[in-house]
Enzyme design. Sequence first.
Site, PDB file in Angstrom:
ATOM      1  N   PHE A 105       0.824  -1.221   0.000  1.00 62.12           N
ATOM      2  CA  PHE A 105       0.000   0.000   0.000  1.00 62.12           C
ATOM      3  C   PHE A 105       0.851   1.263   0.000  1.00 62.12           C
ATOM      4  O   PHE A 105       0.372   2.327  -0.380  1.00 62.12           O
ATOM      5  CB  PHE A 105      -0.952   0.004   1.212  1.00 62.12           C
ATOM      6  CG  PHE A 105      -0.337   0.516   2.485  1.00 62.12           C
ATOM      7  CD1 PHE A 105       0.323  -0.331   3.344  1.00 62.12           C
ATOM      8  CD2 PHE A 105      -0.398   1.869   2.793  1.00 62.12           C
ATOM      9  CE1 PHE A 105       0.907   0.151   4.510  1.00 62.12           C
ATOM     10  CE2 PHE A 105       0.185   2.363   3.957  1.00 62.12           C
ATOM     11  CZ  PHE A 105       0.835   1.502   4.821  1.00 62.12           C
ATOM     12  N   LYS A 106       2.111   1.148   0.421  1.00 67.15           N
ATOM     13  CA  LYS A 106       2.951   2.353   0.486  1.00 67.15           C
ATOM     14  C   LYS A 106       3.153   2.991  -0.888  1.00 67.15           C
ATOM     15  O   LYS A 106       3.526   4.159  -0.972  1.00 67.15           O
ATOM     16  CB  LYS A 106       4.289   2.032   1.135  1.00 67.15           C
ATOM     17  CG  LYS A 106       4.154   1.779   2.638  1.00 67.15           C
ATOM     18  CD  LYS A 106       5.486   1.745   3.330  1.00 67.15           C
ATOM     19  CE  LYS A 106       5.320   1.610   4.841  1.00 67.15           C
ATOM     20  NZ  LYS A 106       4.826   0.263   5.238  1.00 67.15           N
ATOM     21  N   ASP A 107       2.897   2.262  -1.959  1.00 69.54           N
ATOM     22  CA  ASP A 107       2.974   2.835  -3.303  1.00 69.54           C
ATOM     23  C   ASP A 107       2.051   4.039  -3.450  1.00 69.54           C
ATOM     24  O   ASP A 107       2.400   5.011  -4.126  1.00 69.54           O
ATOM     25  CB  ASP A 107       2.568   1.785  -4.357  1.00 69.54           C
ATOM     26  CG  ASP A 107       3.682   0.771  -4.601  1.00 69.54           C
ATOM     27  OD1 ASP A 107       4.866   1.138  -4.522  1.00 69.54           O
ATOM     28  OD2 ASP A 107       3.347  -0.402  -4.886  1.00 69.54           O
ATOM     29  N   ALA A 110       3.653   7.086  -1.681  1.00 70.80           N
ATOM     30  CA  ALA A 110       4.936   7.454  -2.282  1.00 70.80           C
ATOM     31  C   ALA A 110       4.732   8.065  -3.667  1.00 70.80           C
ATOM     32  O   ALA A 110       5.362   9.068  -4.013  1.00 70.80           O
ATOM     33  CB  ALA A 110       5.846   6.231  -2.367  1.00 70.80           C
TER      34      ALA A 110
END
Length: 438
Positions: A105-107, A110
Amino acid sequence: MKFISTNAQTAPTTFQQVVFSGLAADGGLFVPENIPVLSVDFLQNLSEHSLTTIATEIAAKFITDIPAVDLISIVQRALNFSIPLYPLQENQFLLELFHGPTLAFKDVGARFLAETLSYYLAQQRQSLTIIVATSGDTGSAVAHGFHRIPGINVIVLYPSGRISPLQEKQMTTLGDNIYALEIQGNFDDCQRLVKQALNDIDLVQQLNLTTANSISLGRLVPQISYYAWALAKWLPLKRNKLVNIVIPSGNFGNLTAAVYAKKMGIPIHKFIAATNANAVVPEYLQSGFFKPRSSVATYSNAMDVGNPSNFARLEAVYKKDLAAMRNEIFGVAIDDKQTLAQIAKTYAEQHYILDPHTAVGVAAAEKIAQQSCSSEDYIIAATAHPAKFAEVIESALHFAPPLPDSLAAALKREKQSIELSAEYDGLRKTLLRQLNYA
Ligand SMILES: *Cc1c(COP(=O)(O)O)cnc(C)c1O
């Protein structure tokens, strides 16, 4: 919209200043002066909107210094992958947040932060260097999010031999504007080096140096939109029920985003803060005492956090009123044994392979559902693809999960890293040489 610090010692500032500075000057976290509310009309027609429309509407409430047309294209470039709501079983849905380039999910955060910074830089005709320390997931999401973004170079420091081969390949095979520095030391050494660089005023000025860590509001704002999107998909199922959101948590950025979504008017009932053995927040909700400590290693390693950095934002939302926080957030801690058992159970019953972080969330949902006799629904944030944690899946299921094409391709590419000792002087010289400012 202006932003203030959780320590309340700074003047209200713009979104642009917030994303370039990261932390407020008084050491606090930036929060909006007030949490904006979505219009009644928009909320009533929520299910008719696309993910990018919802994300633009929400972003526009916070980011008032970028014109709407530009915000739309920022959102479209950042959220260029799907976020399905997968019905796992009778009362459980998985919000699959792992279809971005690094399969976590950090995509989302970022990529949005990268596009936003790039937009502001183009206005000022400036360039920027981002430096981050990573123990795995953050570095690859930041590296991919900023890959080939004009005007920005990225320096990722990671501890040599201490991240998985897959994570290493995801970070070291991009090239172009991404520089992977392999540090002979541990994660703490990497973090110390980044801090030293950010305190080196001469270097900061020469490289226009900043960081992109998990407390950046530029990462948090886009995360609000996928909870609104989840409800947009869930509401037409006409289940006439209440729905809770379950979030596998470490630094609690993802949970903070969900709480913001509710405050903006998204009809979420309660939140389940699911942690592994690093249970500082569930313990706080129980005892009323916040006791940060060193983290312990678990199978869900992206949640191995002993001092959750977004806690100050959660406190700010509830105005430090423990009773108010307890009324909306339930804490559940799940240990490694329960994590493996959940992966095995869900595979046996639903033929779905959970990654260890998502398994913590599903196990927490089952625990809460058993305790309360009501028939509420649970939407669980599925934070990573299982193939990223093949070793854990193998111990639970005795076979390795299939490797998605993007990961298989990364594994085949050549690693490009610069090996460095954990001494600051070497880092400084390398940065100046590599970035051609010497
Ligand atoms: C970072 C991460 C988490 C924890 O998210 P926070 O916002 O730090 O609470 C959970 N799962 C995965 C896979 C992660 O990478």
